[in-house]
Design a protein around this motif. Structure first.
Motif, PDB file in Angstrom:
ATOM      1  N   VAL A  84      -3.288   0.379  -3.661  1.00 16.17           N
ATOM      2  CA  VAL A  84      -2.488  -0.842  -3.763  1.00 16.17           C
ATOM      3  C   VAL A  84      -1.574  -0.686  -4.976  1.00 16.17           C
ATOM      4  O   VAL A  84      -2.044  -0.559  -6.111  1.00 16.17           O
ATOM      5  CB  VAL A  84      -3.391  -2.083  -3.911  1.00 16.17           C
ATOM      6  CG1 VAL A  84      -2.534  -3.335  -4.052  1.00 16.17           C
ATOM      7  CG2 VAL A  84      -4.340  -2.216  -2.710  1.00 16.17           C
ATOM      8  N   TRP A 127       0.832  -1.202   0.000  1.00 16.34           N
ATOM      9  CA  TRP A 127       0.000   0.000   0.000  1.00 16.34           C
ATOM     10  C   TRP A 127       0.869   1.256   0.000  1.00 16.34           C
ATOM     11  O   TRP A 127       1.923   1.297   0.645  1.00 16.34           O
ATOM     12  CB  TRP A 127      -0.887   0.048   1.246  1.00 16.34           C
ATOM     13  CG  TRP A 127      -1.984  -0.958   1.285  1.00 16.34           C
ATOM     14  CD1 TRP A 127      -2.185  -2.017   0.451  1.00 16.34           C
ATOM     15  CD2 TRP A 127      -3.054  -1.000   2.245  1.00 16.34           C
ATOM     16  NE1 TRP A 127      -3.296  -2.722   0.807  1.00 16.34           N
ATOM     17  CE2 TRP A 127      -3.854  -2.126   1.901  1.00 16.34           C
ATOM     18  CE3 TRP A 127      -3.409  -0.236   3.330  1.00 16.34           C
ATOM     19  CZ2 TRP A 127      -4.986  -2.477   2.633  1.00 16.34           C
ATOM     20  CZ3 TRP A 127      -4.537  -0.568   4.058  1.00 16.34           C
ATOM     21  CH2 TRP A 127      -5.313  -1.684   3.710  1.00 16.34           C
ATOM     22  N   TYR A 185      -5.475   5.381   0.493  1.00  9.87           N
ATOM     23  CA  TYR A 185      -4.421   4.443   0.138  1.00  9.87           C
ATOM     24  C   TYR A 185      -4.662   3.874  -1.249  1.00  9.87           C
ATOM     25  O   TYR A 185      -5.779   3.899  -1.786  1.00  9.87           O
ATOM     26  CB  TYR A 185      -4.322   3.311   1.171  1.00  9.87           C
ATOM     27  CG  TYR A 185      -5.389   2.247   1.064  1.00  9.87           C
ATOM     28  CD1 TYR A 185      -5.155   1.069   0.355  1.00  9.87           C
ATOM     29  CD2 TYR A 185      -6.625   2.410   1.668  1.00  9.87           C
ATOM     30  CE1 TYR A 185      -6.129   0.091   0.260  1.00  9.87           C
ATOM     31  CE2 TYR A 185      -7.605   1.439   1.574  1.00  9.87           C
ATOM     32  CZ  TYR A 185      -7.358   0.274   0.868  1.00  9.87           C
ATOM     33  OH  TYR A 185      -8.321  -0.692   0.763  1.00  9.87           O
TER      34      TYR A 185
END
Length: 753
Positions: free
Chosen positions: A205, A163, A203
């Motif tokens: 990925v 992340w 956030y």
């Protein structure tokens, strides 16, 4: 039947001496580690001195000198324990999050199973880099994060996701209420010192790189096996328990079921640990010995097969910490048995614990680790002694007569066999409880007196259910593949039938546990508080009594009486302290107003907004402090109980004044009108974002009052009002951020604590 007393000579138990020294070194780190310098050079020097002393002692051939070198070796092992704990503490490192300043972004990998909660996903991130002042730098540290489940874009985290997160994590919070579980300390034992609530838009990925690919594959296998249970165990509750019993996944077990198991002393059934691993290994060895026991080299290759099965099972359950501990323990036991050293089980257990603690010294404060090893140690020592109290085979032999008909002789034989099995189970359960009940009182503040009744039935049925569940896993996937290849859906009747049997077994032992809990509600002794010193005294008492029964010397019984006297003295001292203690507590409970009036062993908990505390709020926020203070008479009041305490409302919708043992406090939830008569108080509690101004508070309640924001106030309101109040010379306390406000009260003066 009497048992010949046996001793544990130190000379034949070197590993026991070593583990005690290592434990001492680790304990030194927990109490005095902050004051110690870097210990690795000292350990290297200690090892060098020991080797030189050992070589010199060998040449001298002096017994006294050998003893001195042995003591030196134990000192070096103690130093090794302290050094291992020091180097296992990530916070000491210069690149840890604690030493990075204001973090703008950070890069981290998901390093744990996601825990599915009602409104959030919770997991652990391990940081690899941070951006501070516009520059990226390497960093380390663990962060416990929560992600809302129902916001747009929210997805369940996956182990191994990398992340990129915006924002800075906050240091983990200390407990906010008296006696509350110290989650910050718990996280620190897992090398996690920060927490953060992350919204989906905070956030992204950016990669997938599991820290441990073996664990990733293990988790994937566990999830696939979980899918088998979803397909063949239809009832929701039974599926949740099946998941916990066989795979160790307890996310879907509801709170009521967990409480029922905890109240009957059967929580261990829902945790894949030593019980499941031991049952699997024992049945496998029984089958192998039955069919291949006379083959050449059986002792060695059967152990190899057992270890392969144990570690395969650990892999298929996600390599969780509890399963790994059990696998390591049984691996050492199996290897010792193959080497012909099974009689010295204490050494074997000591070696297993030594290796585990050297790998992770923080296991010493893990409740599961403590309970597992203490239970096994107690079973090894006590179970044979307890089971020897009754010999049902001898009883049957005395009852059997040559002239009895054959059916009667067989009935006696089978009766003796059945009673022997029940008694062995009783002995095992009693032996395990002897060593674990002080820890149960210390950590969980309760003891189920019905543990024997619940375990005698639930454990055998759950053991059979475990085997059936494993059999279902072994059959389901191959049969499903074959049915798909041949287009023969009728083949699925086999896993469906096994799944039905599995579900009914789970239903049986689950209903039995609930029945025992409901039928014997008074069997659960609750509200017990032990200090660490008192827990140690209980273990010392157990040791003294075991020594007395082993060696039959009155000195040990006298020592036990002395320990009982010290324990009683400590309890009396606590009771005397509580009897004279009076305090007012303004609790920190999210979005709630709550206060406690503690008068000796009595307590009155009030929620001014007339909405009672729910079970979770009581259990986790209020009850621990009541147990810690040994409050035996507790009452809860929704709304102001005007008949029990002196409560007065000033004006229409004005502040509520509470007078208690000469201490005055005001609860303000609305406006203060002009012309309000001055009422000097010691504490002003602002509720529900009360619309007041500092000059009004000063004029109404006086300049000496402390202003407390309770948990019903919003963050923006506290941040707005705090500087204004301080500028006016008023002291401020926010229970949401700083924890509950506790005011000690005495007739002479009021002293905040």
């Amino acid at each position: 039947m009497s048992i010949r007393p046996t001793t544990i000579p130190w000379a034949t138990h070197p590993a026991v001496r070593l583990i005690m020294a290592l434990l001492g070194g680790i304990i030194i780190w927990f109490y005095w580690g902050a004051e110690l310098p870097e210990l690795l050079p000292w350990l290297a020097g200690g090892v060098g001195i020991y080797l030189a002393a050992h070589l010199w002692a060998v040449r001298q051939n002096n017994p006294a000198l050998n003893d001195a070198v042995g003591i030196l070796a134990l000192a070096v092992v103690t130093l090794a324990g302290t050094t291992a704990a020091q180097h296992a503490t990530e916070r000491r490192e210069a690149d840890h999050l604690y030493h990075q300043g204001e973090v703008e972004f950070y890069r981290a990998v998901v390093d744990d199973y996601p825990v599915v909660r009602p409104n959030t996903f919770a997991t652990t991130l391990r940081v690899s880099a941070v951006r501070v002042g516009g520059q990226w730098r390497a960093a380390r540290g663990g962060i416990r994060v929560s992600v809302p489940r129902y916001e747009a874009g929210a997805e369940q985290p996956r182990y191994g996701e990398v992340w990129l997160v915006r924002g800075a994590p906050a240091p983990a919070k200390a407990p906010l209420n008296p006696g509350e579980f110290d989650y910050r300390r718990y996280l620190s034992y897992h090398q996690i010192y920060h927490q953060q609530f992350i919204h989906p838009d905070q956030y992204r990925v950016v990669a997938f790189a599991p820290p441990n690919w073996l664990r990733h594959w293990s988790m994937q296998a566990a999830r696939r096996l979980e899918g088998v249970f979803r397909r063949y165990v239809k009832a929701k509750r039974e599926f949740a328990i099946a998941d916990a019993l066989v795979l160790g996944m307890k996310d879907e077990v509801d709170a009521d079921t967990k409480l029922a198991y905890a109240n009957t002393g059967t929580t261990h059934i829902m945790a894949v640990s030593g019980l499941q691993v031991g049952l699997l290994y024992a049945v496998l060895q029984l089958i192998l010995s039955r069919f291949f026991g006379h083959r050449r080299g059986f002792r060695y290759w059967s152990v190899a097969v057992g270890l392969l099965v144990i570690w395969s099972y650990a892999f298929l359950t996600g390599l969780s910490a509890s399963v790994l501990r059990a696998a390591v323990m049984f691996s050492f036991v199996a290897v010792a048995k193959a080497a012909g050293r099974q009689s010295n089980m204490y050494n074997t257990l000591a070696v297993a614990a030594f290796c585990l603690l050297l790998y992770d010294p923080y296991l010493i404060v893990d409740v599961g680790f403590q309970l597992s090893f203490l239970a096994v140690l107690s079973i090894v020592y006590l179970q044979p002694r307890i089971s020897a109290w009754l010999d049902f085979q001898e009883w049957a032999a005395k009852k059997r007569r040559p002239w009895h008909p054959r059916w009667r002789q067989k009935a006696l034989t089978w009766s003796a066999w059945g009673l022997e099995g029940v008694w062995q189970a009783v002995a095992l359960s009693l032996a395990a409880q002897v060593a674990t009940f002080p820890l149960g009182l210390f950590y969980f503040h309760q003891f189920p007196l019905n543990f024997l009744l619940s375990n005698l039935v639930a454990v055998p049925i759950s053991s059979v259910a475990l085997y059936v569940g494993l059999f279902l896993q072994a059959v389901a996937l191959p049969v499903e593949w074959l049915a798909a290849q041949l287009g023969a859906s009728w083949l699925l009747w086999l896993p469906e039938g096994i799944g039905w049997v599995f579900e009914k077994l789970i239903w049986c032992f689950n209903e039995y546990i609930i029945l025992v809990g409901r039928s014997l509600p008074g069997a659960l002794v609750q509200g017990i508080h032990l200090t660490p010193g008192q827990a140690w005294l209980l273990y010392l008492l157990i040791a003294m009594l075991l020594a007395f029964f082993a060696w039959r010397r009155l000195v040990w019984l006298g020592a036990a009486v002395g320990v009982v006297f010290l324990f009683s003295l400590s309890r009396v001292a606590e009771a005397r302290e509580v009897a004279t203690d009076k305090r007012l507590v303004i609790y920190s409970i999210p979005r709630r107003s709550a206060l406690g009036l503690h008068d000796g062993a009595s307590a009155l908990v009030i929620t001014p907004d007339s909405l009672p505390l729910n079970e979770t709020e009581r259990t986790y926020r209020v009850l621990p402090g009541l147990i810690e203070r040994d409050n035996r008479r507790v009452r809860y009041s929704a709304g102001w109980p005007a008949t029990e305490v002196a409560v007065q409302q000033v004006g229409i919708n004005g502040p509520v004044l509470l007078t208690w043992h000469g201490h005055r406090a005001a609860w303000v939830s609305g406006k203060l009108w002009k012309g309000q008569q001055p009422v000097p108080v010691e504490v002003i509690v602002l509720r529900r974002n009360a619309r007041v101004w500092p000059d009004q508070l000063l004029a109404t309640f006086g300049p000496q009052a402390l202003v407390v924001f309770d948990s019903s106030c919003r963050t923006w309101y506290v941040e707005k009002m705090t500087p204004q109040l301080r500028a006016a010379g008023l002291r401020v306390h926010d229970v949401t951020m700083q924890g509950a406000w506790v005011q000690g009260i005495s007739p002479e003066k009021n002293s905040p604590k």
